[in-house]
Structures are given as structure tokens and as C-alpha cells.
Design an enzyme around this catalytic site. Structure first.
Site, PDB file in Angstrom:
ATOM      1  N   HIS A 136      10.670  15.770  77.060  1.00 53.60           N
ATOM      2  CA  HIS A 136      11.808  16.502  76.521  1.00 53.60           C
ATOM      3  C   HIS A 136      11.283  17.592  75.579  1.00 53.60           C
ATOM      4  CE1 HIS A 136      11.038  14.036  73.020  1.00 53.60           C
ATOM      5  NE2 HIS A 136      11.318  12.923  73.691  1.00 53.60           N
TER       6      HIS A 136
ATOM      7  N   VAL B 203      11.465  17.190  66.625  1.00 51.51           N
ATOM      8  CA  VAL B 203      12.461  18.122  67.184  1.00 51.51           C
ATOM      9  C   VAL B 203      13.780  17.355  67.284  1.00 51.51           C
ATOM     10  CG1 VAL B 203      13.063  19.566  69.169  1.00 51.51           C
ATOM     11  CG2 VAL B 203      10.662  19.342  68.464  1.00 51.51           C
TER      12      VAL B 203
ATOM     13  N   GLY C  93       3.620  13.400  67.718  1.00 52.59           N
ATOM     14  CA  GLY C  93       4.851  13.727  67.009  1.00 52.59           C
ATOM     15  C   GLY C  93       4.956  12.976  65.689  1.00 52.59           C
ATOM     16  N   GLU C  94       5.510  13.665  64.691  1.00 52.34           N
ATOM     17  CA  GLU C  94       5.690  13.011  63.386  1.00 52.34           C
ATOM     18  C   GLU C  94       6.862  12.040  63.395  1.00 52.34           C
ATOM     19  OE1 GLU C  94       5.935  16.212  60.561  1.00 52.34           O
ATOM     20  OE2 GLU C  94       3.748  16.483  60.541  1.00 52.34           O
ATOM     21  N   LYS C  95       7.670  12.039  64.458  1.00 54.34           N
ATOM     22  CA  LYS C  95       8.756  11.056  64.525  1.00 54.34           C
ATOM     23  C   LYS C  95       8.172   9.650  64.478  1.00 54.34           C
ATOM     24  CE  LYS C  95      11.309   9.863  68.185  1.00 54.34           C
ATOM     25  NZ  LYS C  95      11.359   8.392  68.109  1.00 54.34           N
ATOM     26  N   ASP C  96       7.019   9.480  65.120  1.00 56.12           N
ATOM     27  CA  ASP C  96       6.349   8.179  65.103  1.00 56.12           C
ATOM     28  C   ASP C  96       5.275   8.207  64.008  1.00 56.12           C
ATOM     29  OD1 ASP C  96       7.679   6.991  67.471  1.00 56.12           O
ATOM     30  OD2 ASP C  96       6.748   8.673  68.484  1.00 56.12           O
TER      31      ASP C  96
ATOM     32  N   GLN D 263       1.741  -1.731  75.313  1.00 59.95           N
ATOM     33  CA  GLN D 263       2.424  -1.477  74.041  1.00 59.95           C
ATOM     34  C   GLN D 263       3.890  -1.890  74.082  1.00 59.95           C
ATOM     35  OE1 GLN D 263       1.622   2.935  74.365  1.00 59.95           O
ATOM     36  NE2 GLN D 263       3.592   3.090  73.349  1.00 59.95           N
TER      37      GLN D 263
ATOM     38  N   GLY E  25      10.877  17.715  72.533  1.00 60.87           N
ATOM     39  CA  GLY E  25       9.914  17.243  71.526  1.00 60.87           C
ATOM     40  C   GLY E  25       8.497  17.293  72.082  1.00 60.87           C
ATOM     41  N   HIS E  26       8.340  16.883  73.348  1.00 56.82           N
ATOM     42  CA  HIS E  26       7.015  16.953  73.983  1.00 56.82           C
ATOM     43  C   HIS E  26       6.592  18.409  74.154  1.00 56.82           C
ATOM     44  CE1 HIS E  26       8.430  12.912  75.496  1.00 56.82           C
ATOM     45  NE2 HIS E  26       7.260  12.600  74.974  1.00 56.82           N
TER      46      HIS E  26
END
Ligand code: PAF
Length: 296
Positions: free
Chosen positions: A34, A176, A147-150, A61, A36-37
Site C-alpha cells: 500500500h 503514512v 516503517g516507524e508504525k512498527d 512471525q 505506506g510501502h
């Protein structure tokens, strides 16, 4: 764009690029790409001559077979997204290539893997650290983009990179968001109707806590109360965790804050299909260092 199913072939290609002095950026993904990627790919392109996107739904995982089976797989659309972003190499190995029969070697970033998402998902970060290590060995990147989301994943990967002495730079890219603030995630496709509208409560809780810090609040308890108060406005949301932690070492913060602090949230929402596990959304913000009294 070249597609590699085989690790040895990618390694040979990476060696050839390195011999020419080309920098390689790796963007590790599990597909279902998406916007974000796309931001990760753009960050890779800005830093290297060769961008490699790995697409691998990493079984080690996942904590539940249902979650693994339900993970969206959108191969053709993913390839198109990579082409559009000007990606050079797509690496999509078979599980047996990364995890050959008798596989028993794991990378465990012990302490950073324990709290937050690690508490609810035992073994999750061991699976992440192990596969990321294998992706580094396959693509031989100079830079790897996450990503900084994780944020916890980013902290685990940074520590693993340092501890194992990988000679590469880890870059974190800001989250994003949808127009209404919901952080983009492959899991959002499982939300619909009221659950989708209420999912913006995560970003609202982060905004409220940040506004409070900017207004002079320094108490960790008070900030968590503010975040909990916002989350309570979404009746469908069930909190998994809401915690304040040190941004790099993830140590639990309490009392008055005197530095930047990571506010990390995880919340369950009902799955649109009604079947299977609930949808677990995460979001976070590094709250600014409180200003001294006289500067507020
Ligand atoms: O963030 C992800 O998509 C995955 O955890 C990663 C880093 C690709 C490892 O499988």
C-alpha cells in the site's frame, strides 16, 4: 524489474552490483503493498542505485495459523506497485528456501522482544529478527528501510543489526495515514462499517497525548489517562496495551517525563467477516521532550 525466487541468484546479482560500486537498498515486506510501502520504496530509491523489495509472508512471525492464512496475498498488484515505484529487484523466496528442512537457528533480540506486541505474541520478534537477518544475507544491502508504525520492530531490527555487526544503515520512515488519520496497514482491509470509523480513535489518542505534552503535562500517568480517555470513546475498541516507553530501549516510563517518550497503542476491533481472530491495530508516536517550565 527482475524477480528472484532463489536466494543464491539474488546474492550473485547483489555481488555484481556491489562490484560496480552500486548501493543497494532493501525494503522488506510481506506483500499486500500500500502507500505506506511506497514511501519505504521511495526512501530506498533516494538512497541507493538498486532497490530490492522482498515479498515474503514469513510463517515464523505469526502466532496463529488463522492469522497466517488470513494474511492478504496480492501478488500481481504487488508487482505492479513495485514497477510503478521503479523497484529494480523483487525477491520472493519459497518458504523452504529461507527455512530448509531441519532449520533450527534463530535470532532472538531477547529484552526488546518481550514487552508491547511481544507480550501478546510470544516468538513474534524472534521470527521477525530471524527472517530480517536472512533477508540481509540474501540482498546484501547498504541500507534497509522500515516503517516507524512498527516502532518495536524497528528497535529490534536496529539492535540486531548492531549486535550482529551488519555493515548497513537502518532507516525508519514516518507512518503514512489515511485522510482521516488511520495508519495504513495491510490489516485495515479486515475492518468495515462502524469498526472502520472507530479505528481512528488510535490517532486521536496519540494527538490528545501530544497536545497535553505541548500544553505542559509531564506526568506519565496523566498522559496515559488522557490516551485511555480517548480510546474509551470507541465502544468497539478493546485495548491490548497503552504504554509509555523509551523510544530506543523500550524501558517502561513512569513518573514525570524529562525526555521524548514513545506512546505505543494496540487495540482490537471486530473483524468485518465476523469469523476468526479480531483485528489488532497498532499505532504510536514519539511524544516530544517536555519544555522546561519557563519556556512553556
Ligand atoms: O513489517 C513487515 O512487513 C515484516 O515484519 C517484515 C519486516 C517484512 C519481516 O517479515
Amino acid at each position: 524489474m527482475e524477480i528472484f525466487r532463489n536466494t543464491a541468484e539474488l546474492q550473485a546479482r547483489a555481488d555484481a552490483a556491489r562490484a560496480l560500486g552500486e548501493r543497494i537498498a532493501l525494503v522488506p515486506t510481506m506483500g499486500a503493498l500500500h502507500a505506506g510501502h511506497r514511501a519505504l520504496m521511495d526512501a530506498g530509491r533516494a538512497r541507493a542505485q538498486r532497490v530490492c523489495v522482498s515479498i515474503f509472508v514469513n510463517p515464523t512471525q505469526f502466532n496463529s495459523a488463522t492469522d497466517l492464512a488470513a494474511y492478504p496475498r496480492t501478488w500481481e498488484a504487488d508487482l505492479e506497485a513495485c514497477r510503478e515505484a521503479g523497484v529494480h529487484w523483487v525477491y520472493a523466496p519459497e518458504p523452504g528456501d529461507l527455512y530448509p528442512d531441519g532449520f533450527q537457528t534463530w535470532v532472538d533480540v531477547s529484552e526488546l522482544s518481550e514487552p508491547l506486541c511481544g507480550a501478546a505474541r510470544p516468538g513474534h520478534f524472534r521470527g521477525v529478527a530471524t527472517v530480517v537477518c536472512k533477508l540481509f544475507l540474501a540482498a546484501k544491502p547498504h541500507v534497509a528501510v522500515f516503517g516507524e508504525k512498527d516502532q518495536q520492530q524497528l528497535a529490534v531490527v536496529r539492535r540486531m543489526t548492531r549486535d550482529l555487526g551488519f555493515d548497513l544503515e537502518i532507516v525508519g520512515v514516518p507512518t503514512v495515514r489515511e485522510a482521516d488519520g488511520l495508519a495504513l496497514s495491510s490489516r485495515n482491509v479486515h475492518l468495515a462499517g462502524e469498526a472502520r470509523s472507530q479505528a481512528t480513535v488510535l490517532v486521536r489518542a496519540l494527538d490528545a497525548a501530544e497536545a497535553a505534552v505541548l500544553a505542559g503535562e509531564t506526568s506519565a500517568d496523566a498522559l496515559l489517562e488522557i490516551a485511555h480517555g480517548e480510546l474509551a470513546n470507541a465502544p468497539l475498541a478493546e485495548i491490548d496495551y497503552a504504554e509509555l516507553r523509551g523510544p530506543r530501549d523500550l524501558e517502561l516510563l513512569c513518573g514525570p517525563l524529562d525526555d521524548a517518550a514513545l506512546l505505543a497503542l494496540a487495540v482490537f476491533f471486530p473483524r468485518a467477516s465476523g469469523a476468526g481472530d479480531r483485528v489488532r491495530l497498532i499505532d504510536n508516536r514519539v511524544l516530544p521532550k517536555p519544555l522546561p517550565q519557563e519556556e512553556r
